[in-house]
Design an enzyme around this catalytic site. Structure first.
Site, PDB file in Angstrom:
ATOM      1  N   ASN A 153       8.025  22.797 104.966  1.00  0.00           N
ATOM      2  CA  ASN A 153       8.826  23.802 105.677  1.00  0.00           C
ATOM      3  C   ASN A 153       8.020  25.009 106.147  1.00  0.00           C
ATOM      4  OD1 ASN A 153       8.661  24.492 102.921  1.00  0.00           O
ATOM      5  ND2 ASN A 153      10.436  25.816 103.099  1.00  0.00           N
ATOM      6  N   GLU A 252       7.484  25.604  92.086  1.00  0.00           N
ATOM      7  CA  GLU A 252       8.401  26.378  92.923  1.00  0.00           C
ATOM      8  C   GLU A 252       9.301  25.350  93.597  1.00  0.00           C
ATOM      9  OE1 GLU A 252       5.510  28.653  95.175  1.00  0.00           O
ATOM     10  OE2 GLU A 252       5.430  30.169  93.603  1.00  0.00           O
ATOM     11  N   CYS A 286      13.257  27.744 101.305  1.00  0.00           N
ATOM     12  CA  CYS A 286      13.871  27.545  99.988  1.00  0.00           C
ATOM     13  C   CYS A 286      14.739  28.740  99.596  1.00  0.00           C
ATOM     14  CB  CYS A 286      12.792  27.331  98.944  1.00  0.00           C
ATOM     15  SG  CYS A 286      11.641  28.718  98.877  1.00  0.00           S
ATOM     16  N   GLU A 465       4.449  32.880  90.286  1.00  0.00           N
ATOM     17  CA  GLU A 465       3.192  33.166  90.975  1.00  0.00           C
ATOM     18  C   GLU A 465       3.374  34.509  91.676  1.00  0.00           C
ATOM     19  OE1 GLU A 465       0.923  30.006  92.744  1.00  0.00           O
ATOM     20  OE2 GLU A 465       2.177  28.457  91.844  1.00  0.00           O
TER      21      GLU A 465
END
Ligand code: NAD
Ligand code: 6OD
Length: 484
Positions: A153, A252, A286, A465
């Site tokens: 993405n 993630e 996301c 992160e």
């Protein structure tokens, strides 16, 4: 036809077989991609291990940081090539790639170059029974060879978000970009060469997940850690794959993010903000909001205004400067999104706008466009309100009290992001602190400071992160205790 190759030990090399790289705007094949065989993934890992024993393992932090800055320079020098490669692979609007994806890639290298130079370590003075004491201090060492697996993405943005801190900490990487978007990871290899990154420190292996480069990397006994961005169920498969070799993982993963809009919000700014939060990158971020909760007093006006925004989006050709809505990434992903469009209606939704495929009368009809879509009226238990769709779609529901809004927003197995829209900052803080997510925005969305913690709760991921959190993941701390 252009061939996108693997990059192993400083050389571009073909793999065992080829697959198509398709432009999602018109379905045309734009390149062939060469899939790495298992033996080539092994070679990439071996090259990375070997390179750690060479110059890269000897140079200090200052020189590493200088080379990271040079990678950023090299990206900026090839700005248009990166933009065009990203646009062709993803179909995203050129304005988005030029404003977000490529500048962020350069920024990732600059920020982590600066951070690693500034980062300290812990030190403790310890009292001992003989009165002499001891001094504890930690030293930061690279993890070694890091496997980096990324989605389609925001291909370059998400790849560099992991590669930059991994290199800043002195690691070597083997990256496996998404099979849908292989171009920019390969182009980045050229920037690495320009920047003087020694051969073997940055390697690219192309291919798929199970039974291909992704799985070969996660199972590899000489890969020291895996950093992964992608679907939650892929994260679960990777956890199984790394278990026998006990690798640290940073995950993630997916989201089903909520936005909460209070009646005292700045209406116009909020409509613009929510429109971005739902439709940016065709909803393929996301962090996008697929569940929008609106205080009942402004529900009708809000639904109408967001409908107008959705209908004003322009699904032009990606290279048209006016385009602000691209296609979905693939025919397969479009089928998934359309299956949710159908399911929403089966589950009792009212279609406010969209729900189908636009008609263009040109080659875009062979691409993977869908209409931006808004629903109301779904029951809270509906699957469309629980499962990540990852398209330009949201469900809007009314709420009557702050407590109800918080409960609705938190009623999910995911926990990536939330946004709160209100003119009352006290309430903004109060509600934000009750969100079970990794990041909450108040009166904004996707405003990113790269030094801040980023990650998810529940199905949305493991670890954080960003800033020092990245440096901590990509390094091992060795505590040294000296008796004085
Ligand atoms: P995906 O999980 O299908 O694929 C991601 C990567 O994993 C690809 O490179 C793929 O080839 C690889 N892969 C797939 N199966 C694998 C396996 N068994 N072993 C090793 N590698 C494997 O995800 P996607 O469809 O590319 O991306 C969309 C998803 O990513 C959405 O769920 C989205 O929410 C999530 N995402 C999360 C974040 C975040 O920061 N939390 C960011 C972007 C995207
Ligand atoms: O902004 C970032 O650093 C980041 N990791 C964004 C993720 C977006 C998901 O699609």
């Amino acid at each position: 036809m252009k061939l996108i190759q693997n990059y192993i030990d400083g050389r571009f090399v073909p793999g065992k077989q080829e697959f198509d790289d398709v432009n999602p705007a018109d379905g045309k094949v734009i390149a062939r991609v060469t899939e790495a065989a298992e033996v080539q993934v092994n070679e990439a890992v071996a090259a990375a291990r070997c390179a750690l024993r060479g110059e890269w393992g000897r140079i200090g932090i200052r020189e590493r940081a200088a080379r990271l800055q040079r990678i950023a320079d090299a990206i900026e020098k090839r700005f248009d090539c990166f933009v065009q490669a990203e646009v062709a692979d993803t179909g995203k609007p050129v304005s988005l790639a030029a404003k977000l994806d490529v500048p962020r890639a350069a920024a990732n290298f600059r920020v982590f170059a600066d951070l690693v130079k500034m980062s300290g370590v812990e030190a403790f003075q310890t009292e001992t029974s003989d009165g002499t004491g001891a001094l504890n201090y930690a030293v930061r060492k690279p993890l070694g060879v890091v496997g980096v697996i990324t989605p389609w993405n925001l291909p370059l943005l998400l790849l560099t978000w992991k590669v930059a801190p991994a290199l800043a900490c002195g690691n070597a990487v083997v990256v496996k970009p998404s099979e849908e978007t292989p171009a920019t990871a390969t182009l980045l290899a050229e920037a690495m060469q320009d920047a003087g990154i020694p051969k073997g420190i940055y390697n690219v292996v192309h291919g798929f997940g199970p039974g291909s480069a992704g799985e070969f990397l996660t199972r590899h006994p000489d890969v020291n850690a895996i950093t992964f961005t992608g679907e939650s169920k892929t994260g679960a498969a990777i956890m199984k794959a790394v278990a026998p070799t006990v690798k640290p993982v940073s995950f993630e993963l997916g989201g089903k993010n909520a936005a909460i809009v209070f009646a005292d919000c700045n209406f116009e700014e909020t409509i613009n903000g929510i429109s971005d939060a739902v439709f940016l990158n065709t909803g393929q971020v996301c962090l996008c909001a697929e569940r929008v909760y609106i205080e009942r007093k402004i529900f009708g006006a809000f639904v109408e205004a967001l409908k107008q925004q959705a209908e004003s989006l322009y699904a032009g050709w990606p290279n048209d400067a006016e385009t602000n809505l691209g296609p979905l990434i693939s025919a397969q992903h479009r089928e998934k999104v359309l299956s949710y469009y159908r399911l929403a209606q089966e589950e009792g939704a009212t279609v406010v706008t969209g729900g189908g495929i636009p008609k263009f009368g040109d080659d875009r009809d062979n691409g993977f466009y869908v209409q931006p879509t808004i629903y109301t009226g779904l029951p809270e238990a509906a699957r469309c309100g629980k499962e990540e769709i990852f398209g330009p779609v949201c469900h809007i529901a009314p709420f009557d009290s702050e407590e109800e809004a918080v409960a609705l927003a938190n009623d999910t197995k995911y926990g990536l992001a939330a946004s709160i829209w209100t003119g009352n900052l006290k309430r903004g803080h109060r509600v934000a602190q009750q969100m079970s997510v990794g990041i909450t925005w108040v009166n904004c969305w996707f405003l990113r400071d790269l030094r801040t913690p980023f990650g998810g709760v529940g199905l949305s991921g493991i670890g954080r992160e960003g800033g020092m959190h990245s440096l901590n993941f990509y390094s091992e701390l060795n505590n040294i205790c000296v008796k004085l």
